[in-house]
Design a protein around this motif. Structure first.
Motif, short mmCIF file in Angstrom:
data_model
loop_
_atom_site.label_atom_id
_atom_site.label_comp_id
_atom_site.label_asym_id
_atom_site.label_seq_id
_atom_site.Cartn_x
_atom_site.Cartn_y
_atom_site.Cartn_z
N ASP A 1 -135.25 5.03 11.54
CA ASP A 1 -136.61 5.12 11.02
C ASP A 1 -137.03 3.72 10.60
OD1 ASP A 1 -136.66 7.90 11.32
OD2 ASP A 1 -135.88 8.23 9.29
N CYS A 2 -138.31 3.44 10.78
CA CYS A 2 -138.81 2.10 10.46
C CYS A 2 -139.82 2.18 9.31
CB CYS A 2 -139.47 1.50 11.70
SG CYS A 2 -140.05 -0.19 11.47
N TRP A 3 -139.68 1.25 8.36
CA TRP A 3 -140.51 1.23 7.15
C TRP A 3 -140.90 -0.19 6.78
CZ3 TRP A 3 -140.66 6.31 5.19
CH2 TRP A 3 -139.61 7.16 5.60
N ILE A 4 -141.89 -0.27 5.92
CA ILE A 4 -142.17 -1.51 5.19
C ILE A 4 -141.99 -1.20 3.70
CG2 ILE A 4 -143.91 -3.19 4.49
CD1 ILE A 4 -145.08 -3.02 7.28
N GLY A 5 -141.05 -1.90 3.08
CA GLY A 5 -140.75 -1.68 1.67
C GLY A 5 -141.08 -2.91 0.84
N ILE A 6 -141.50 -2.70 -0.38
CA ILE A 6 -141.83 -3.79 -1.29
C ILE A 6 -140.71 -3.96 -2.32
CG2 ILE A 6 -143.52 -4.68 -2.96
CD1 ILE A 6 -144.63 -4.40 -0.15
N TYR A 7 -140.14 -5.17 -2.37
CA TYR A 7 -139.08 -5.49 -3.32
C TYR A 7 -139.36 -6.87 -3.92
CZ TYR A 7 -136.27 -1.76 -1.15
OH TYR A 7 -135.81 -0.55 -0.66
N GLN A 8 -138.98 -7.06 -5.16
CA GLN A 8 -139.13 -8.37 -5.78
C GLN A 8 -138.21 -9.40 -5.12
OE1 GLN A 8 -138.54 -7.88 -10.01
NE2 GLN A 8 -140.71 -7.34 -10.36
N ASN A 9 -137.04 -8.93 -4.68
CA ASN A 9 -136.15 -9.80 -3.91
C ASN A 9 -135.21 -8.93 -3.08
OD1 ASN A 9 -133.43 -9.47 -5.39
ND2 ASN A 9 -134.85 -9.99 -7.07
N GLU A 10 -134.61 -9.52 -2.09
CA GLU A 10 -133.81 -8.76 -1.13
C GLU A 10 -132.53 -8.18 -1.71
OE1 GLU A 10 -131.13 -11.24 1.69
OE2 GLU A 10 -132.96 -12.43 1.46
N LYS A 11 -132.06 -8.73 -2.85
CA LYS A 11 -130.85 -8.20 -3.47
C LYS A 11 -131.02 -6.77 -3.98
CE LYS A 11 -129.05 -12.71 -4.84
NZ LYS A 11 -128.60 -13.56 -5.98
N LEU A 12 -132.26 -6.35 -4.13
CA LEU A 12 -132.53 -5.00 -4.63
C LEU A 12 -132.51 -3.94 -3.52
CD1 LEU A 12 -135.50 -5.80 -7.07
CD2 LEU A 12 -133.06 -5.55 -7.63
#
Length: 243
Positions: free
Chosen positions: A202-213
């Motif tokens: 499945d393909c998504w766009i996710g919002i994170y403050q940084n990639e470590k999360l």
């Protein structure tokens, strides 16, 4: 079809049949061992082969450098089509094409016997094994496509992590992600990754403050790009992110 045209225009029908002149003046069509050998050699020249694939007998055809799965019925049909076309030469007097066809369907000269195996049997190359497995083994084809897609993701610069908190599916699954803006990440979750034939992406766009999360915390926002992503169908949805 150049090979086939060459074959049918140069074949002598007497290679495949034997003419018997009976005492009552009638003519009988038969075939002997040599005729059967010639029929099987004709099939081989036309590209038909027999081999074993994963301990199963398989018939296939070599043509233009490729192999394509076939079956015994199609092999028989190829020769009967040749007879029906009537493009062979040296048809004996007092015999017509219908006589030839009647002989063929009555005597059934193409059989799954040891002679056919001897003439048509070949050992498969690794390339041919892969091609035929892709045609005949759904599980093999599926796994190959899954692995090829993962290779593409890595080539496109995606990184891999594990979705430990099941943000994108009901179980922890591998995530492949790529940063596309300051806090936006294009994410593929490999759902049902432990299943043999039921997994996918499945393909998504996710919002994170940084990639470590990613995989450790839920995204602050999530947008579906395409569920059950198929590269041939859906690649245009993500092309702008792949450069």
């Amino acid at each position: 079809m150049k090979l086939f045209n060459h074959i049918i225009m140069t074949e002598d029908i007497n290679k495949f049949i034997r003419i018997i002149h009976q005492k009552n003046g009638k003519i009988k069509i038969q075939y002997d061992f040599e005729n059967q050998v010639n029929i099987y050699k004709w099939l081989r020249e036309f590209g038909y082969r027999k081999s074993k694939l994963d301990n199963r007998v398989i018939y296939y055809r070599e043509h233009d450098g490729e192999v394509k799965q076939t079956n015994f019925l199609k092999i028989k049909t190829a020769f009967s089509d040749f007879l029906q076309n009537g493009n062979y030469k040296n048809l004996p007097e007092n015999i017509n094409q219908n006589d030839i066809l009647e002989w063929y369907y009555l005597k059934n000269p193409i059989k799954e016997n040891s002679l056919l195996k001897h003439i048509l049997e070949d050992e498969l190359s690794n390339t041919e094994i892969h091609s035929l497995r892709m045609q005949t083994n759904h599980s093999y084809e599926h796994r190959f496509q899954i692995n090829e897609f993962i290779k593409k993701l890595l080539d496109w610069g995606f990184k891999k992590t594990i979705d430990k908190i099941s943000s994108y599916s009901s179980d922890p699954s591998p995530l492949y992600y790529k940063q596309i803006s300051k806090e936006e990440y294009l994410i593929f979750n490999h759902f049902a990754s432990e299943a043999k034939c039921e997994d996918g992406f499945d393909c998504w766009i996710g919002i994170y403050q940084n990639e470590k999360l990613i995989g450790k915390k839920n995204p602050s926002n999530i947008e579906s790009v395409q569920l059950d992503f198929e590269i041939t169908r859906d690649i245009t949805l993500i092309e702008k992110f792949l450069n």
